[in-house]
Motif scaffolding. Structure first.
Motif, short mmCIF file in Angstrom:
data_model
loop_
_atom_site.label_atom_id
_atom_site.label_comp_id
_atom_site.label_asym_id
_atom_site.label_seq_id
_atom_site.Cartn_x
_atom_site.Cartn_y
_atom_site.Cartn_z
N THR A 317 0.83 -1.20 0.00
CA THR A 317 0.00 0.00 0.00
C THR A 317 0.86 1.25 0.00
O THR A 317 1.81 1.36 0.80
CB THR A 317 -0.92 0.02 1.24
N ALA A 318 0.56 2.17 -0.90
CA ALA A 318 1.19 3.49 -0.90
C ALA A 318 0.15 4.48 -0.39
O ALA A 318 -0.92 4.64 -0.99
CB ALA A 318 1.65 3.87 -2.30
N LEU A 319 0.48 5.16 0.73
CA LEU A 319 -0.47 6.06 1.36
C LEU A 319 0.09 7.48 1.37
O LEU A 319 1.23 7.72 1.76
CB LEU A 319 -0.72 5.60 2.81
N TRP A 320 -0.74 8.40 0.94
CA TRP A 320 -0.34 9.81 0.91
C TRP A 320 -1.48 10.65 1.46
O TRP A 320 -2.53 10.78 0.83
CB TRP A 320 0.02 10.23 -0.52
N ARG A 321 -1.26 11.20 2.65
CA ARG A 321 -2.30 12.03 3.25
C ARG A 321 -2.14 13.46 2.74
O ARG A 321 -1.25 14.18 3.15
CB ARG A 321 -2.20 12.01 4.77
N PHE A 322 -3.04 13.85 1.83
CA PHE A 322 -2.97 15.20 1.30
C PHE A 322 -3.44 16.24 2.32
O PHE A 322 -2.98 17.37 2.33
CB PHE A 322 -3.82 15.31 0.03
N TYR A 323 -4.37 15.82 3.17
CA TYR A 323 -4.93 16.76 4.14
C TYR A 323 -5.30 16.00 5.41
O TYR A 323 -6.03 15.00 5.35
CB TYR A 323 -6.15 17.46 3.55
N ASP A 324 -4.79 16.45 6.54
CA ASP A 324 -5.10 15.82 7.83
C ASP A 324 -5.69 16.80 8.82
O ASP A 324 -5.58 16.61 10.04
CB ASP A 324 -3.86 15.16 8.43
N GLY A 325 -6.29 17.87 8.28
CA GLY A 325 -6.89 18.85 9.17
C GLY A 325 -5.88 19.80 9.80
O GLY A 325 -6.22 20.55 10.72
N GLY A 326 -4.64 19.78 9.32
CA GLY A 326 -3.61 20.66 9.86
C GLY A 326 -2.89 20.10 11.08
O GLY A 326 -2.10 20.82 11.72
N ALA A 327 -3.11 18.81 11.40
CA ALA A 327 -2.50 18.22 12.59
C ALA A 327 -0.98 18.17 12.48
O ALA A 327 -0.26 18.57 13.40
CB ALA A 327 -3.07 16.82 12.83
N SER A 328 -0.48 17.66 11.33
CA SER A 328 0.98 17.54 11.18
C SER A 328 1.64 18.91 11.14
O SER A 328 2.74 19.10 11.69
CB SER A 328 1.31 16.75 9.91
N GLN A 329 1.00 19.88 10.51
CA GLN A 329 1.56 21.23 10.45
C GLN A 329 1.64 21.84 11.85
O GLN A 329 2.63 22.49 12.21
CB GLN A 329 0.72 22.10 9.53
N ALA A 330 0.60 21.62 12.65
CA ALA A 330 0.58 22.16 14.02
C ALA A 330 1.69 21.52 14.86
O ALA A 330 2.38 22.19 15.64
CB ALA A 330 -0.77 21.93 14.66
N LYS A 331 1.88 20.21 14.70
CA LYS A 331 2.94 19.53 15.45
C LYS A 331 4.31 20.05 15.05
O LYS A 331 5.20 20.22 15.89
CB LYS A 331 2.86 18.03 15.22
N GLY A 332 4.50 20.30 13.76
CA GLY A 332 5.77 20.84 13.29
C GLY A 332 6.05 22.22 13.86
O GLY A 332 7.17 22.53 14.28
#
Length: 443
Positions: A317-332
């Motif tokens: 499986t190749a998985l690419w989350r285009f949008y996660d509600g801004g969770a990863s950006q907030a963590k960064g």
């Protein structure tokens, strides 16, 4: 006859007292001498703060090993029971009939494998962050160990200071009692008035009070040392005589630069900065492609243990989350802000280190210089007291001269003790401020 019995009883009591005193002396002689090196060794073995800090490092070690598990395959075994309302069937289009699609009661045993082949750096940066956190915990453990050693040595030197001051108080009490005998002799021969005898008796009482205070100071210092070490010491060890000589002063070239290079807190903060930046990269990688391998081998039927249907499957499986509600950006963003916080703390700590080193260096220089002055002062005070006594014995000096000379002698000896042990403690504080091992304090 009765007097003879009393004599025998007194003799027996005296014999037991002598034997008990001799036993106590032998026990004291058998006790190991409590040196600076030994007290540091005992603290390392018994201080609970050091044990707690070691467990903190173990926690960081466990988190690091846990983060590495994401880089390895995950293998699991499962046994499932499933009950349906009716036997599952699917229509067969060409014939219009139905085909059985499974069991009404299903037992399924499976062995599955999950392996994250590619994470765009998310796992790698997460592991690196935990490794840096582990290194930071080790650096912090080193500083906590130095703090404990500093407290232990300071308590040890304060105990020796208290014992030295007790010796001064006892010596002053002896001098005062000797002077009282002389004044009483003069009084009995009509040379001096009664008020001089009374004045010296008051002085003897004051000297006895000072001795009691000094003895209490020794007991308090023992308790402080035992608290710093973490184990009982008073009944098990004997202390060497208090130091009367000038301590060796360590020569550290450019202590400010050296402190900025080796202070464990700076190393811990640097690791914290790098760990936070790695977490930021790991968070950013969560929104990038990931490749996951899944494999499963299973058997299933309507009996326990299943064996009728035996099959396997592999998924890539190749998985690419285009949008996660801004969770990863907030963590960064959070991780970057944490890194900036540690950077500002590092700059503040550097200023604090410069201050600590400067103060410790100045205190050491001052205390070392005071030793020479205090030693000369003691020598002069001893000669002044000897001359005051001699003048009083010849009745060409007054009792006040003797009292003043003895006060000056007491102050001089006390100041010498303070200068010596202030030097010991300042030396320890300088090594601690630089970040050097305090075991080098006596090297």
């Amino acid at each position: 006859m009765r007097h003879r019995k009393y004599f025998y009883v007194i003799a027996i009591i005296a014999l037991f007292a002598c034997l008990f005193s001799k036993k106590q002396i032998l026990l004291a002689q058998e006790r190991e001498s409590l040196t600076e090196a030994l007290v540091l060794e005992l603290a390392e073995e018994n201080n609970p703060i050091l044990a707690a800090e070691a467990e903190r490092v173990n926690q960081a070690q466990a988190r690091y090993l846990g983060s590495k598990s994401a880089q390895k395959p995950q293998l699991a075994a499962s046994l499932t029971y499933q009950q349906l309302g009716e036997e599952p069937r699917y229509p067969v289009i060409p014939t219009g009939g139905e085909a059985i699609a499974g069991f009404e009661k299903t037992y399924r045993a499976a062995l599955s494998l999950d392996y994250l082949l590619y994470s765009s750096g998310a796992v790698e940066n997460s592991v690196r962050s935990q490794k840096l956190a582990l290194e930071g915990a080790k650096a912090q453990e080193t500083r906590v160990s130095q703090t404990v050693e500093s407290n232990v040595l300071a308590s040890y030197y304060n105990l020796q200071r208290a014992r030295a001051k007790l010796a001064v108080a006892e010596d002053v009490l002896d001098l005062t009692k000797e002077h009282l005998k002389q004044v009483e002799s003069f009084y009995h021969h009509g040379v001096v008035a009664k008020n001089e005898v009374l004045r010296i008796r008051v002085d003897v009482s004051e000297a006895e009070l000072n001795r009691i205070k000094a003895a209490n100071g020794v007991d308090v210092a023992w308790s402080a040392l035992e608290r710093a070490v973490g184990v009982s010491l008073h009944s098990q060890y004997a202390l060497p005589d208090p130091d009367q000589s000038r301590p060796d002063v360590p020569i550290i070239e450019d202590p400010f630069t050296l402190a900025l290079e080796i202070r464990p807190e700076l190393q811990a903060l640097d690791h914290a900065v790098q760990a936070s930046l790695s977490l930021s990269k790991a968070a950013a990688a969560q929104s990038k492609p990931q490749v996951i391998l899944q494999a499963e081998s299973y058997v299933a039927d309507n009996t326990f243990f299943p064996s009728e249907k035996d099959d396997w499957k592999i998924s890539l499986t190749a998985l690419w989350r285009f949008y996660d509600g801004g969770a990863s950006q907030a963590k960064g963003q959070e991780a970057k802000a944490t890194a900036n916080e540690f950077l500002f703390r590092t700059e503040d700590l550097k200023k604090q280190i410069n201050l600590e080193v400067s103060v410790a260096k100045l205190n050491l220089e001052s205390a070392s210089q005071r030793i020479s002055v205090a030693a000369d002062q003691v020598q002069s005070a001893e000669e002044d007291y000897r001359m005051a006594l001699k003048r009083y014995s010849s009745q060409v000096g007054t009792n006040i001269d003797v009292l003043d000379a003895r006060v000056a002698l007491t102050n001089a000896r006390t100041q010498l003790v303070d200068a010596i042990y202030d030097t010991h403690i300042s030396k320890t504080e300088l090594l601690y401020a630089v970040g050097l091992p305090l075991s080098t304090a006596e090297e």
